[in-house]
Design an enzyme around this catalytic site. Structure first.
Site, mmCIF file in Angstrom:
data_model
loop_
_atom_site.group_PDB
_atom_site.id
_atom_site.type_symbol
_atom_site.label_atom_id
_atom_site.label_comp_id
_atom_site.label_asym_id
_atom_site.label_seq_id
_atom_site.Cartn_x
_atom_site.Cartn_y
_atom_site.Cartn_z
ATOM 1 N N GLU A 222 -9.656 63.714 -1.236
ATOM 2 C CA GLU A 222 -10.565 64.860 -1.144
ATOM 3 C C GLU A 222 -9.853 66.208 -1.269
ATOM 4 O O GLU A 222 -9.974 67.079 -0.403
ATOM 5 C CB GLU A 222 -11.353 64.788 0.167
ATOM 6 C CG GLU A 222 -12.216 63.533 0.268
ATOM 7 C CD GLU A 222 -12.968 63.384 1.575
ATOM 8 O OE1 GLU A 222 -13.879 62.548 1.642
ATOM 9 O OE2 GLU A 222 -12.638 64.114 2.545
ATOM 10 N N GLU A 346 -14.118 55.360 -0.291
ATOM 11 C CA GLU A 346 -14.826 55.624 0.968
ATOM 12 C C GLU A 346 -16.333 55.550 0.745
ATOM 13 O O GLU A 346 -16.856 56.133 -0.206
ATOM 14 C CB GLU A 346 -14.488 57.005 1.542
ATOM 15 C CG GLU A 346 -13.135 57.110 2.212
ATOM 16 C CD GLU A 346 -12.940 58.449 2.925
ATOM 17 O OE1 GLU A 346 -13.954 59.074 3.318
ATOM 18 O OE2 GLU A 346 -11.781 58.863 3.069
#
Length: 423
Positions: A222, A346
């Site tokens: 991220e 994820e």
């Protein structure tokens, strides 16, 4: 007779002296034979033609400048000849589990966020449930000096946990996780950050380069500008370009270390691992047959996350399935159709049983996870569930494994997830 002859002879002499016109001989000669001066053209010669002067060369017209070319976006590479080697490996991954809030903790200890020390028994339990992939989120800068030279003790500890997974013949995804304090993807900071980023991966890659293909490296988790208005919405054009630049640097750095890293499967990502079309289209995938893409997708958001400030979906009745369908259609359009494999490193849905109005568990979450993972399996996208160890407690409640008791909080939920990955 003689007199007449004389007269005629005399007449002829006189005529010769005065000429036929009565002019003196000298004057007559001057008229008959004029002098030729240098100024008179000799009429016997053909005069040379008058030379016409060369025309003055007109200046060449100024060339019309070429129109400024607007650079076209770099297209995602066509499928690699013979198929992606990364795709062949990723096809062996079924369902994965994240060791969250542990080695990725921001502190000197893996227990600082409340989870116990990871043991071989924990990983054995995950393998027994049917997971064949484990992602090990790892934060490095907390265990390094300001130049990012990593402590040997931390490298050894990470290796221990990787070996727990290898002992179960599992695939392992090792990454750089909570590094956003220093990894800020802006143009101003890009150069300085890249130097540190490259140095960090040189150390990790060297340390693990003899591990076989079961170990995958994920360059970033991220990557984003924390607090920016577009933090979770795909970032700005410049921010996305910086992330792509670092993806390339990551691949080149690992490859340069040699050993098994020459053909190791490497996962690059989008800005903030965002799954929107804009964010995914901005990913420039290196032309390397051992490269795949990692994406995060908690979909649909209002079912999978909880916040006091928004209206939530608690019941999974199938009305939101189209959001999951769109997610995988987009992944297919941007990557899979071009031969580029994807891992959802994820995903998950919070347990909302103890939230106000939270009547979605476990039955609704079982229906949701069955649909989500089944759809992912249909597209050939393995998924790694985010387990942070929190269940019916303060914080984002994504816990699956009770790590102290070595039991599952919701066994039926685990069974539904694993079964859907084998359809």
């Amino acid at each position: 007779m003689k007199r007449k002859v004389r007269f005629v002879a005399l007449f002829l002499v006189m005529m010769m002296l005065f000429g036929a016109c009565g002019k003196p001989v000298s004057e007559a000669d001057s008229t008959i034979t004029p002098q030729i001066t240098s100024e008179v053209t000799d009429v016997t010669k053909t005069p040379e033609p008058t030379k016409v002067p060369e025309p003055t060369e007109l200046p060449k017209p100024t060339a019309t400048p070429e129109p400024t070319k607007i650079p076209e976006p770099t297209p995602t590479p066509e499928p690699w000849v013979g198929g992606s080697e990364a795709a062949k490996l990723i096809a062996n991954m079924t369902i994965g589990w994240n060791l969250g809030n542990t080695l990725d903790s921001k502190g000197k200890s893996e227990t600082v966020w409340g989870n116990p020390v990871t043991t071989q028994e924990m990983i054995d339990k995950v393998a027994e449930a049917g997971y064949n992939t484990i992602r090990i989120p790892t934060t490095w800068y907390c265990h390094a000096d300001k130049e990012l030279t990593v402590d040997t003790a931390w490298l050894e500890r990470v290796k221990e946990v990787v070996d727990y997974c290898y002992n179960n013949d599992m695939y392992v995804i090792l990454n750089t996780h909570h590094e956003t304090d220093w990894m800020v993807p802006t143009v101003e900071k890009a150069d300085d950050v890249e130097k540190k980023f490259v140095y960090l991966w040189q150390q990790i890659a060297e340390y693990f380069k003899e591990y076989d293909e079961h170990l995958l490296f994920e360059g970033m988790n991220e990557p984003r500008v924390v607090g920016h208005a577009q933090e979770w919405n795909g970032g700005t054009l410049e921010q996305r370009q910086v992330v792509s630049r670092w993806n390339q640097a990551f691949v080149e750095t690992v490859r340069a270390t040699g050993g098994n890293n020459a053909t190791r499967c490497l996962l690059i990502t989008s800005y903030a691992a965002n799954s929107s079309r804009n964010a995914m289209y901005a990913v420039k995938v290196p032309n390397d047959p051992y490269v795949g893409v990692s994406i995060h997708a908690y979909t649909p958001y209002f079912f999978t996350y909880y916040s006091d400030n928004v209206q939530h979906v608690y019941e999974w009745d199938g009305s939101k399935e189209k959001e999951i369908n769109t997610l995988f259609n987009d992944i297919d359009s941007v990557f899979l159709s071009k031969g580029i494999p994807v891992v959802l490193t994820e995903f998950g849905a919070e347990n909302k049983s103890n939230r106000a109005g939270g009547e979605n568990n476990p039955e609704s979450r079982i229906r949701w996870v069955d649909y989500y993972v089944s759809k992912a399996t249909e597209y050939g996208v393995p998924c790694c569930y985010w387990d942070n160890g929190i269940f019916n407690a303060s914080g984002e409640q994504f816990g699956l494994l009770n790590r102290r008791q070595l039991t599952w909080f919701e066994p039926e939920y685990i069974e539904a997830m694993v079964s859907a990955a084998k359809k």
